[in-house]
Motif scaffolding. Structure first.
Motif, PDB file in Angstrom:
ATOM      1  N   SER A 147     -10.055   6.237   0.377  1.00 54.51           N
ATOM      2  CA  SER A 147      -9.228   4.566  -0.820  1.00 54.51           C
ATOM      3  C   SER A 147      -8.676   3.613  -0.177  1.00 54.51           C
ATOM      4  O   SER A 147      -8.712   2.270  -0.817  1.00 54.51           O
TER       5      SER A 147
ATOM      6  N   ASN B 251      -9.537   1.226   2.999  1.00 57.91           N
ATOM      7  CA  ASN B 251     -10.554  -0.100   3.495  1.00 57.91           C
ATOM      8  C   ASN B 251     -10.270   0.216   5.191  1.00 57.91           C
ATOM      9  O   ASN B 251     -10.303   0.417   5.717  1.00 57.91           O
TER      10      ASN B 251
ATOM     11  N   ASP C 239      -3.060   1.287   6.853  1.00 54.89           N
ATOM     12  CA  ASP C 239      -2.773   1.162   5.803  1.00 54.89           C
ATOM     13  C   ASP C 239      -2.229   2.651   5.353  1.00 54.89           C
ATOM     14  O   ASP C 239      -1.321   3.022   4.599  1.00 54.89           O
TER      15      ASP C 239
ATOM     16  N   ASN D 162       0.182  -7.594   1.510  1.00 56.62           N
ATOM     17  CA  ASN D 162      -1.533  -7.320   0.711  1.00 56.62           C
ATOM     18  C   ASN D 162      -1.106  -5.572  -0.001  1.00 56.62           C
ATOM     19  O   ASN D 162      -1.938  -4.374   0.134  1.00 56.62           O
ATOM     20  N   LYS D 163      -1.207  -6.139  -1.678  1.00 57.15           N
ATOM     21  CA  LYS D 163      -1.037  -5.440  -2.067  1.00 57.15           C
ATOM     22  C   LYS D 163      -2.245  -4.067  -2.951  1.00 57.15           C
ATOM     23  O   LYS D 163      -2.257  -3.001  -3.563  1.00 57.15           O
ATOM     24  N   LYS D 164      -3.128  -5.152  -2.633  1.00 60.15           N
ATOM     25  CA  LYS D 164      -4.712  -4.882  -2.852  1.00 60.15           C
ATOM     26  C   LYS D 164      -5.112  -3.584  -2.385  1.00 60.15           C
ATOM     27  O   LYS D 164      -5.985  -2.730  -2.167  1.00 60.15           O
ATOM     28  N   ASP D 165      -4.730  -3.301  -1.232  1.00 63.84           N
ATOM     29  CA  ASP D 165      -4.875  -2.694   0.262  1.00 63.84           C
ATOM     30  C   ASP D 165      -4.485  -1.537  -0.373  1.00 63.84           C
ATOM     31  O   ASP D 165      -4.492   0.081  -0.582  1.00 63.84           O
TER      32      ASP D 165
ATOM     33  N   LYS E 128      -4.508  -0.111  -3.721  1.00 63.42           N
ATOM     34  CA  LYS E 128      -4.157  -0.405  -5.550  1.00 63.42           C
ATOM     35  C   LYS E 128      -4.429   1.557  -5.934  1.00 63.42           C
ATOM     36  O   LYS E 128      -3.530   1.686  -7.105  1.00 63.42           O
ATOM     37  N   ASN E 129      -4.438   2.084  -4.577  1.00 63.41           N
ATOM     38  CA  ASN E 129      -4.479   3.729  -5.389  1.00 63.41           C
ATOM     39  C   ASN E 129      -2.349   4.313  -5.177  1.00 63.41           C
ATOM     40  O   ASN E 129      -2.719   5.687  -5.243  1.00 63.41           O
TER      41      ASN E 129
ATOM     42  N   SER F  60       5.132  -7.563  -3.165  1.00 63.22           N
ATOM     43  CA  SER F  60       5.393  -8.232  -2.067  1.00 63.22           C
ATOM     44  C   SER F  60       6.408  -8.442  -2.117  1.00 63.22           C
ATOM     45  O   SER F  60       7.931  -8.351  -3.065  1.00 63.22           O
TER      46      SER F  60
END
Length: 103
Positions: free
Chosen positions: A56, A58, A62, A81-84, A86-87, A94
């Motif tokens: 999960s 990329n 991370d 980079n909160k999107k990194d 997501k799970n 932030s």
């Protein structure tokens, strides 16, 4: 009741800081002052295996940060980079969000 923020980093972050210091011609003494405020967390085989096997993420770095936090019972992850994450099972904020909560 005031709580103290403990900033925890794994060794990889410190190595990147040293590299950045050298590339940007920034004083290493500034980084040393920063080191006094942080606790270095161990990056062990278990964390490495968890991070590398979790598809999960990329960016495997991370995964290292996430599983270092999980294994060391860290309460939240603060990142730009909160999107990194997501799970994430942990809250992810932030720096701006964290400071707005603390103030």
């Amino acid at each position: 009741m005031d709580k103290k923020l403990t900033l925890s980093l794994n060794e990889d972050v410190i190595e990147k800081a040293k590299k950045y210091s050298k590339q940007s011609n920034t004083s290493l003494s500034k980084l040393i002052k920063f080191k006094v405020m942080v606790v270095l967390l161990e990056l062990n085989d278990k964390i490495t295996e968890l991070a590398l096997s979790d598809e999960s993420f990329n960016d495997f770095e991370d995964g290292f940060q996430y599983y270092t936090a999980i294994e060391n019972e860290i309460d939240i992850i603060i990142t730009r980079n909160k999107k990194d994450f997501k799970n994430s099972r942990l809250p992810v904020l932030s720096a701006k969000e964290y400071l707005s909560i603390k103030n």
